[in-house]
Design an enzyme around this catalytic site. Structure first.
Site, PDB file in Angstrom:
ATOM      1  N   ASN A  72      16.833   1.090  13.950  1.00  0.00           N
ATOM      2  CA  ASN A  72      17.269   2.203  13.101  1.00  0.00           C
ATOM      3  C   ASN A  72      18.261   3.107  13.825  1.00  0.00           C
ATOM      4  OD1 ASN A  72      16.321   2.151  10.373  1.00  0.00           O
ATOM      5  ND2 ASN A  72      14.235   2.390  11.142  1.00  0.00           N
TER       6      ASN A  72
ATOM      7  N   ASP B 275      14.194  -3.836  14.577  1.00  0.00           N
ATOM      8  CA  ASP B 275      14.943  -2.845  13.821  1.00  0.00           C
ATOM      9  C   ASP B 275      14.848  -1.516  14.566  1.00  0.00           C
ATOM     10  OD1 ASP B 275      15.982  -1.024  12.059  1.00  0.00           O
ATOM     11  OD2 ASP B 275      14.669  -1.547  10.383  1.00  0.00           O
TER      12      ASP B 275
ATOM     13  N   ASP C  14      16.948  -5.990   2.360  1.00  0.00           N
ATOM     14  CA  ASP C  14      18.233  -5.331   2.585  1.00  0.00           C
ATOM     15  C   ASP C  14      18.744  -5.572   4.007  1.00  0.00           C
ATOM     16  OD1 ASP C  14      16.143  -3.780   3.520  1.00  0.00           O
ATOM     17  OD2 ASP C  14      16.681  -1.984   2.387  1.00  0.00           O
TER      18      ASP C  14
ATOM     19  N   TYR D 112       9.714  -1.731  15.502  1.00  0.00           N
ATOM     20  CA  TYR D 112      10.287  -1.139  14.300  1.00  0.00           C
ATOM     21  C   TYR D 112      10.355   0.363  14.541  1.00  0.00           C
ATOM     22  CZ  TYR D 112      10.686   0.389   9.424  1.00  0.00           C
ATOM     23  OH  TYR D 112      11.094   0.996   8.256  1.00  0.00           O
TER      24      TYR D 112
ATOM     25  N   GLU E 269       8.573  -4.354   9.107  1.00  0.00           N
ATOM     26  CA  GLU E 269       8.294  -3.845   7.762  1.00  0.00           C
ATOM     27  C   GLU E 269       7.493  -4.857   6.936  1.00  0.00           C
ATOM     28  OE1 GLU E 269      10.412  -0.770   5.170  1.00  0.00           O
ATOM     29  OE2 GLU E 269      12.053  -1.725   6.247  1.00  0.00           O
TER      30      GLU E 269
END
Length: 257
Positions: A149, A147, A247, A106, A34
């Site tokens: 997700n 990441d 975050d 990602y 990101e």
């Protein structure tokens, strides 16, 4: 060797946080996700001053991945996940670093679900699984890291009953993750901490970090050629409490030489 992953949620906006963490943690290899910056806006000079060289695959406003290395050469192998030449999202990059093929990814979020974004996520996951199978054929040390997700199990999410319809926890998404693992990959965190509650992401809302109401969505998957070298792993939780931070928390593993 210490290898880390960190979804920075905007590499330029969070640059002071990233540089502070690099200085304190001193990982040898870092995968970033990101970036939220086009390639020409990647802060290479600041990264170099911090002692790292880098390769990156940027994108205006969204996505973006990078691999950083300290005192190690980075030999880029490829960028962009094979399988869909029309997919222009910057979510994947591969490089040889210190004799290890590092695959920084990602994976799409997929929300709202069901819908086109979930469909894209599952197709992307399928392409990743196909690429991962090819990587295992090379018989070289490989780490799929970033990441994802995905919360693989109920242990990986605070109050899982609230997430049953979310694209990060839907049955078909978790099944895709487990199908990937079944090829022969090792979830590094779960190898060392099979029953421990470990979170890598805390929402900015509802004091999630203060309440330890998190998710484990940042993962290291190790190929059979390297999983035996795993000696430590952890999450730098304190970074989530810094001012103007991401975050996500940095997550890391340590490998025997």
């Amino acid at each position: 060797m210490k290898v880390a992953t960190y979804n920075v949620n905007g590499v330029n906006g969070r640059l002071p946080v990233l540089l502070r963490w690099l200085d304190e943690a001193k990982p040898d290899v870092v995968c970033l996700q990101e970036l939220k910056a086009p390639s020409e806006k990647f802060p290479l000079e600041a990264i170099n001053v911090a002692g790292y060289n880098a390769i990156w695959h940027g994108q205006q406003r969204w996505n973006g991945v990078a691999i950083l290395a300290r005192s190690l050469e980075i030999e880029e192998v490829g960028r962009g996940l094979p399988g869909d030449p029309e997919d222009t999202q910057s979510r994947y990059i591969e490089a040889m670093v210190g004799g290890i093929l590092i695959c920084c990814l990602y994976l799409p979020n997929g929300n709202p679900a069901p819908g086109p974004k979930l469909d894209y996520k599952l197709k992307w996951f399928d392409r990743l699984t196909q690429r991962a199978a090819k990587l295992l054929e090379f018989n070289t040390p490989v780490i799929l890291v970033g990441d994802f997700n995905v919360m693989p199990t109920e242990l990986d999410v605070y109050k899982p009953e609230r997430w049953v319809d979310d694209a990060l926890f839907r049955p078909e998404v978790r099944a895709a993750f487990h199908n990937l693992i079944a090829q022969g990959w090792t979830d590094a965190i779960r190898k060392l901490y099979p029953d421990k509650i470990i979170y890598t992401f805390f929402d900015y809302f509802r004091n999630a970090y203060q309440r330890n109401a998190g998710l484990r969505i940042d993962h290291f998957l190790l190929s059979p050629q390297i999983e035996g070298k795993l000696k430590a792993a952890g999450v730098d939780l304190e970074v989530r409490g810094w001012e103007k931070t991401s975050d996500h928390c940095p997550v890391w593993i340590e490998l025997k030489k």
